[in-house]
Design a protein around this motif. Structure first.
Motif, PDB file in Angstrom:
ATOM      1  N   ASP A  35       0.783  -1.247   0.000  1.00  8.83           N
ATOM      2  CA  ASP A  35       0.000   0.000   0.000  1.00  8.83           C
ATOM      3  C   ASP A  35       0.814   1.297   0.000  1.00  8.83           C
ATOM      4  O   ASP A  35       0.416   2.286   0.624  1.00  8.83           O
ATOM      5  N   MET A  36       1.909   1.305  -0.750  1.00 11.47           N
ATOM      6  CA  MET A  36       2.666   2.548  -0.910  1.00 11.47           C
ATOM      7  C   MET A  36       2.145   3.277  -2.149  1.00 11.47           C
ATOM      8  O   MET A  36       2.794   3.364  -3.187  1.00 11.47           O
ATOM      9  N   HIS A  37       0.936   3.810  -2.025  1.00 12.16           N
ATOM     10  CA  HIS A  37       0.262   4.432  -3.161  1.00 12.16           C
ATOM     11  C   HIS A  37      -0.252   5.828  -2.790  1.00 12.16           C
ATOM     12  O   HIS A  37      -0.229   6.223  -1.613  1.00 12.16           O
ATOM     13  N   GLU A  38      -0.724   6.542  -3.816  1.00 14.13           N
ATOM     14  CA  GLU A  38      -1.148   7.926  -3.618  1.00 14.13           C
ATOM     15  C   GLU A  38      -2.325   8.065  -2.662  1.00 14.13           C
ATOM     16  O   GLU A  38      -2.515   9.111  -2.048  1.00 14.13           O
ATOM     17  N   GLY A  39      -3.142   7.029  -2.553  1.00 13.82           N
ATOM     18  CA  GLY A  39      -4.279   7.093  -1.639  1.00 13.82           C
ATOM     19  C   GLY A  39      -3.883   7.289  -0.196  1.00 13.82           C
ATOM     20  O   GLY A  39      -4.686   7.765   0.621  1.00 13.82           O
ATOM     21  N   HIS A  40      -2.645   6.923   0.138  1.00  8.35           N
ATOM     22  CA  HIS A  40      -2.096   7.182   1.472  1.00  8.35           C
ATOM     23  C   HIS A  40      -1.093   8.335   1.475  1.00  8.35           C
ATOM     24  O   HIS A  40      -0.988   9.057   2.470  1.00  8.35           O
ATOM     25  N   LEU A  41      -0.344   8.490   0.385  1.00  6.16           N
ATOM     26  CA  LEU A  41       0.873   9.305   0.429  1.00  6.16           C
ATOM     27  C   LEU A  41       0.782  10.639  -0.301  1.00  6.16           C
ATOM     28  O   LEU A  41       1.704  11.444  -0.219  1.00  6.16           O
ATOM     29  N   SER A  42      -0.315  10.885  -1.025  1.00  8.15           N
ATOM     30  CA  SER A  42      -0.461  12.154  -1.728  1.00  8.15           C
ATOM     31  C   SER A  42      -0.531  13.316  -0.733  1.00  8.15           C
ATOM     32  O   SER A  42      -1.085  13.186   0.359  1.00  8.15           O
ATOM     33  N   VAL A  58       9.454   6.398   1.196  1.00  4.98           N
ATOM     34  CA  VAL A  58       9.481   6.078  -0.235  1.00  4.98           C
ATOM     35  C   VAL A  58      10.912   5.865  -0.727  1.00  4.98           C
ATOM     36  O   VAL A  58      11.227   4.830  -1.335  1.00  4.98           O
ATOM     37  N   GLU A  59      11.795   6.821  -0.498  1.00  3.31           N
ATOM     38  CA  GLU A  59      13.163   6.683  -0.998  1.00  3.31           C
ATOM     39  C   GLU A  59      13.919   5.545  -0.315  1.00  3.31           C
ATOM     40  O   GLU A  59      14.592   4.756  -1.005  1.00  3.31           O
ATOM     41  N   PRO A  60      13.852   5.392   1.018  1.00  2.00           N
ATOM     42  CA  PRO A  60      14.537   4.252   1.635  1.00  2.00           C
ATOM     43  C   PRO A  60      14.008   2.900   1.154  1.00  2.00           C
ATOM     44  O   PRO A  60      14.784   1.954   0.992  1.00  2.00           O
ATOM     45  N   ILE A  61      12.701   2.796   0.920  1.00  2.00           N
ATOM     46  CA  ILE A  61      12.159   1.540   0.404  1.00  2.00           C
ATOM     47  C   ILE A  61      12.681   1.279  -1.003  1.00  2.00           C
ATOM     48  O   ILE A  61      13.083   0.151  -1.324  1.00  2.00           O
ATOM     49  N   ASP A  62      12.718   2.304  -1.846  1.00  2.00           N
ATOM     50  CA  ASP A  62      13.251   2.120  -3.191  1.00  2.00           C
ATOM     51  C   ASP A  62      14.705   1.645  -3.141  1.00  2.00           C
ATOM     52  O   ASP A  62      15.111   0.759  -3.909  1.00  2.00           O
ATOM     53  N   ALA A  63      15.513   2.231  -2.260  1.00  2.00           N
ATOM     54  CA  ALA A  63      16.912   1.829  -2.139  1.00  2.00           C
ATOM     55  C   ALA A  63      17.034   0.384  -1.656  1.00  2.00           C
ATOM     56  O   ALA A  63      17.854  -0.389  -2.157  1.00  2.00           O
ATOM     57  N   PHE A  64      16.197   0.019  -0.688  1.00  2.00           N
ATOM     58  CA  PHE A  64      16.200  -1.355  -0.180  1.00  2.00           C
ATOM     59  C   PHE A  64      15.789  -2.333  -1.274  1.00  2.00           C
ATOM     60  O   PHE A  64      16.410  -3.391  -1.448  1.00  2.00           O
ATOM     61  N   HIS A  65      14.767  -1.986  -2.037  1.00  2.00           N
ATOM     62  CA  HIS A  65      14.330  -2.854  -3.133  1.00  2.00           C
ATOM     63  C   HIS A  65      15.435  -3.024  -4.176  1.00  2.00           C
ATOM     64  O   HIS A  65      15.631  -4.130  -4.699  1.00  2.00           O
ATOM     65  N   ASP A  66      16.164  -1.946  -4.485  1.00  2.00           N
ATOM     66  CA  ASP A  66      17.269  -2.051  -5.434  1.00  2.00           C
ATOM     67  C   ASP A  66      18.309  -3.062  -4.950  1.00  2.00           C
ATOM     68  O   ASP A  66      18.787  -3.910  -5.716  1.00  2.00           O
ATOM     69  N   ARG A 125       3.623   4.963  -5.346  1.00  2.00           N
ATOM     70  CA  ARG A 125       4.655   5.977  -5.142  1.00  2.00           C
ATOM     71  C   ARG A 125       6.048   5.349  -5.143  1.00  2.00           C
ATOM     72  O   ARG A 125       7.019   6.011  -5.521  1.00  2.00           O
ATOM     73  N   THR A 126       6.165   4.135  -4.682  1.00  2.00           N
ATOM     74  CA  THR A 126       7.438   3.445  -4.771  1.00  2.00           C
ATOM     75  C   THR A 126       7.665   3.004  -6.215  1.00  2.00           C
ATOM     76  O   THR A 126       6.718   2.789  -6.967  1.00  2.00           O
ATOM     77  N   ARG A 127       8.926   2.880  -6.600  1.00  2.00           N
ATOM     78  CA  ARG A 127       9.278   2.577  -7.984  1.00  2.00           C
ATOM     79  C   ARG A 127       9.021   1.104  -8.297  1.00  2.00           C
ATOM     80  O   ARG A 127       9.444   0.218  -7.560  1.00  2.00           O
ATOM     81  N   VAL A 128       8.311   0.855  -9.399  1.00  2.00           N
ATOM     82  CA  VAL A 128       8.025  -0.502  -9.858  1.00  2.00           C
ATOM     83  C   VAL A 128       8.868  -0.759 -11.106  1.00  2.00           C
ATOM     84  O   VAL A 128       8.691  -0.100 -12.126  1.00  2.00           O
TER      85      VAL A 128
END
Length: 257
Positions: A35-42, A58-66, A125-128
């Motif tokens: 649920d990292m989407h605009e409905g929560h994070l906008s 958002v950014e730390p999750i993207d880095a962790f996913h990378d 919002r997180t990068r897919v």
């Protein structure tokens, strides 16, 4: 090699037993980001279920996913998706959180628009990345209900899931319990999940540490995956170092709570 985890809020050394070491097998692990989407994070005043505590993630999750991708761990992005007719929720039997949570935060004016398919609020919002998987049919708190997440995990031969995203005290907690009931090994990444406020987040993490599996920092989990996965991956090592910085981040609680 030893790793640190959290048991009832206290950092401890993970026992070096087969039962614990079985949690760290990158090839049979998936990160499930919830649920990292605009409905929560906008930041729009029309946001249908604002959860500002998740924005700094958002950014730390993207880095962790990378870093996880570099180590052979799959990434699955899960979000709620409700039919425009409202039959799944507001025009059927409504979710209980719409009453209790809304009352707690003083009302949410646009709450009926939360997670409606085709709306701007369902954009991640997180990068897919192209190699990632998505599950967009979550309709209640658990990422497993009534979605095809369990089917997807079994198709991918995944036995361990690592949870990131929103919200620690409801969707993450519900997902962790259901995953455990389905006999998955569960790791909750405690610095990459956010909840309603400090009190409830702390309680949820303590509950999960006792009942659903492991609670670990992102950097420590990456080190465990790196040690047990393929060796000699320079790109993986650099990504691990970058993502480990997320361990130092602090996330604010919801305003007014």
């Amino acid at each position: 090699m030893t790793y640190q985890y959290y048991l009832y809020g206290e950092q401890q050394t993970l026992p070096e037993t087969p039962a614990y070491q079985a949690y760290f097998e990158p090839a049979r692990t998936a990160v499930v980001c919830v649920d990292m989407h605009e409905g929560h994070l906008s930041d729009s005043p029309d946001c249908p279920c604002p959860a500002p505590r998740g924005v700094p993630l958002v950014e730390p999750i993207d880095a962790f996913h990378d870093a996880a991708r570099d180590l052979g761990v799959r990434i699955i992005h899960v979000r709620t998706g409700l039919r425009p007719s409202g039959a799944d929720d507001v025009n059927g039997i409504p979710s209980a959180w719409r009453l209790g949570f809304s009352a707690f935060v003083g009302g949410i004016p646009n709450i009926d628009q939360h997670a409606i398919e085709g709306s701007e609020w369902t954009r991640f919002r997180t990068r897919v990345e192209p190699q990632d998987e998505t599950v967009t049919s979550k309709k209640r708190l658990s990422a497993f209900y009534p979605s095809d997440l369990d089917f997807l995990l079994r198709q991918l031969d995944v036995r361990t899931i690592a949870l990131t995203g929103m919200m620690t005290d409801c969707c993450i907690l519900s997902t962790a319990f259901e995953a455990s009931n389905l006999n998955y090994r569960v790791i909750t990444v405690n610095n990459l999940v956010a909840g309603t406020n400090d009190e409830l987040e702390d309680a949820a993490l303590k509950i999960m540490s006792l009942n659903t599996g492991l609670v670990m920092d992102s950097g420590e989990l990456l080190r465990a995956w790196q040690a047990t996965g393929p060796t000699g991956a320079g790109a993986a090592a650099s990504s691990v170092a970058a993502a480990a910085a997320a361990d130092q981040g602090q996330v604010p609680s919801l305003a007014g709570n």
